[in-house]
Design a protein around this motif. Structure first.
Motif, PDB file in Angstrom:
ATOM      1  N   HIS A  78      88.403   0.254  33.654  1.00 43.08           N
ATOM      2  CA  HIS A  78      89.025  -0.172  34.904  1.00 43.08           C
ATOM      3  C   HIS A  78      90.428  -0.684  34.623  1.00 43.08           C
ATOM      4  O   HIS A  78      90.687  -1.279  33.566  1.00 43.08           O
ATOM      5  CB  HIS A  78      88.200  -1.269  35.595  1.00 43.08           C
ATOM      6  N   SER A 146      86.831   9.662  38.467  1.00 40.74           N
ATOM      7  CA  SER A 146      87.542   8.403  38.699  1.00 40.74           C
ATOM      8  C   SER A 146      87.335   7.954  40.141  1.00 40.74           C
ATOM      9  O   SER A 146      86.849   8.713  40.983  1.00 40.74           O
ATOM     10  CB  SER A 146      89.047   8.570  38.420  1.00 40.74           C
ATOM     11  N   ASP A 147      87.705   6.709  40.418  1.00 40.76           N
ATOM     12  CA  ASP A 147      87.481   6.134  41.749  1.00 40.76           C
ATOM     13  C   ASP A 147      88.352   6.774  42.818  1.00 40.76           C
ATOM     14  O   ASP A 147      89.451   7.288  42.535  1.00 40.76           O
ATOM     15  CB  ASP A 147      87.790   4.634  41.725  1.00 40.76           C
ATOM     16  N   LYS A 303      83.521  12.245  42.104  1.00 40.96           N
ATOM     17  CA  LYS A 303      83.104  10.928  42.605  1.00 40.96           C
ATOM     18  C   LYS A 303      83.753  10.614  43.944  1.00 40.96           C
ATOM     19  O   LYS A 303      83.125  10.062  44.850  1.00 40.96           O
ATOM     20  CB  LYS A 303      83.459   9.855  41.575  1.00 40.96           C
TER      21      LYS A 303
END
Length: 411
Positions: A78, A146-147, A303
């Motif tokens: 993160h 990844s986010d 994701k």
């Protein structure tokens, strides 16, 4: 504070997502057949999309591809991006065989992914000869695993900040970069923001900022017939792209939500949207069906969802920090350039002097936009040449090797 620890990651797409994909493929409706259904001038070939969709439904083995990808060293961490808080980043991190290898940050674009690094990874980290590299290849936020960024305004400089902080999390406080497509813009932005960390950049796509000076420069060269046959071919390729191949740019850069409904809901729509670019932007590369569907599946199962990937176009065009424009401006970071004839903008290499101090340049006779996938050996040879003992960035390589010996990083 962001959770900066490094965690191993395994790709594991939920079974219900595979079942939903099958259901949607079963119910898919293709456009009616007409005389020009397979004329690539009009877009993705109907017969090709029909054939690929059928294989996706009945023959393609995602679990086999997933297992193959999981042989690579995947991780997550993160980072804290200013104004956006904690962002989870997926990445591949392969240490070079030598402890004093050069840290290299590889950045993909659209419609690419971390998958593009897989062919060059063994060549960079375990070379027969030449410089050796520690390679880090992230999935950009909104891509891969990844986010997703939940608020608007995440610009080129924010992408650059995210992957720079990834390198810091790994202990690489100084490194070099390699990128094409959005990787060109993002790695250039890394150099502009963090010149003490990004010590050199290699790019395999060329664009320069359109100014009065560059237009005049171009006009003089054209008038005096100073462009070579290869350079004129590159200019023609760019003209084709601007006229016939850049419609997606307007759609994704102006109304990303609208095109997002297609990409999120229709696997066939996603397949056609990506397949067209894989075919048009390569130099007669012989794509296998498994390659194409693995490429597309990484968007289907990402994701953030496939719609998130196009947001970068809107933010780059509308950002208050003009990150995309600054990425096209001159930077003092030493620069290497590899040009491939079927890229979307193979401009004359002499124009790349407007980007920064050129320490390496080469124009290839074959290859296209996805150089790391189409011509992995050629791309790696160029990167290695840039940092070899007689290369323009050798002094940088020597400094980075010295730092690598002192740095303990996650393996």
């Amino acid at each position: 504070m962001a959770r900066t620890t490094i965690e191993p990651f395994t790709i594991s797409v939920a079974e219900d997502k595979l079942q939903i994909l099958q259901q949607k493929l079963d119910l898919a409706t293709l456009p009616g057949e007409v005389s020009f259904s397979d004329d690539n001038k009009y877009g993705a070939s109907r017969s090709e999309i029909k054939r690929l969709a059928e294989y996706w439904k009945t023959g393609f083995d995602w679990r086999a591809q997933e297992a193959k990808l999981n042989k690579l060293p995947h991780f997550t961490t993160h980072v804290q991006v200013e104004g956006f808080g904690d962002v989870g980043i997926h990445f591949i991190h392969q240490r070079g065989k030598d402890d004093d290898s050069i840290p290299l940050l590889f950045c993909h674009g659209w419609p690419g992914s971390f998958l593009e690094v897989t062919k060059i990874l063994p060549l960079l980290t375990n070379p027969q000869t030449g410089p050796c590299f520690h390679v880090v290849a992230p999935s950009l936020p909104n891509f891969g695993f990844s986010d997703r960024i939940q608020t608007d305004g995440f610009s080129i400089f924010h992408y650059a900040e995210a992957i720079h902080k990834l390198m810091l999390n790994l202990g690489y406080h100084q490194y070099v970069t390699q990128g094409g497509d959005w990787g060109f813009f993002v790695t250039r932005a890394v150099g502009a923001q963090f010149p003490d960390s990004c010590l050199a950049s290699h790019i395999n796509m060329q664009m320069v900022r359109p100014t009065v000076a560059t237009a005049a420069w171009f006009g003089i060269y054209k008038l005096l017939g100073m462009f070579s046959k290869e350079e004129n071919a590159g200019i023609s390729r760019l003209s084709w792209y601007l006229k016939e191949g850049s419609g997606y740019l307007s759609a994704q850069g102006s109304k990303p939500l609208t095109i997002g409904y297609l990409l999120a809901d229709s696997p066939i729509g996603l397949l056609a949207w990506v397949y067209e670019k894989l075919k048009d932007w390569t130099d007669d590369y012989k794509w296998t069906d498994d390659e194409i569907l693995t490429w597309v599946s990484l968007y289907q199962f990402s994701k953030a969802g496939p719609a998130a990937s196009v947001q970068i176009y809107y933010e780059a065009r509308h950002s208050d920090d003009y990150g995309a424009v600054k990425a096209l401006s001159y930077s003092s970071v030493p620069l290497g350039v590899s040009s491939f004839p079927k890229d979307i903008s193979p401009i004359p290499l002499s124009f790349c002097k407007a980007l920064g101090p050129l320490v390496f340049q080469k124009r290839h006779e074959k290859g296209g936009h996805f150089a790391a996938w189409e011509r992995p050996e050629a791309l790696v040879e160029d990167v290695q040449s840039m940092f070899r003992s007689n290369g323009g960035a050798y002094h940088i390589a020597e400094g980075l090797r010295a730092n690598s010996k002192k740095t303990k990083t996650q393996k």
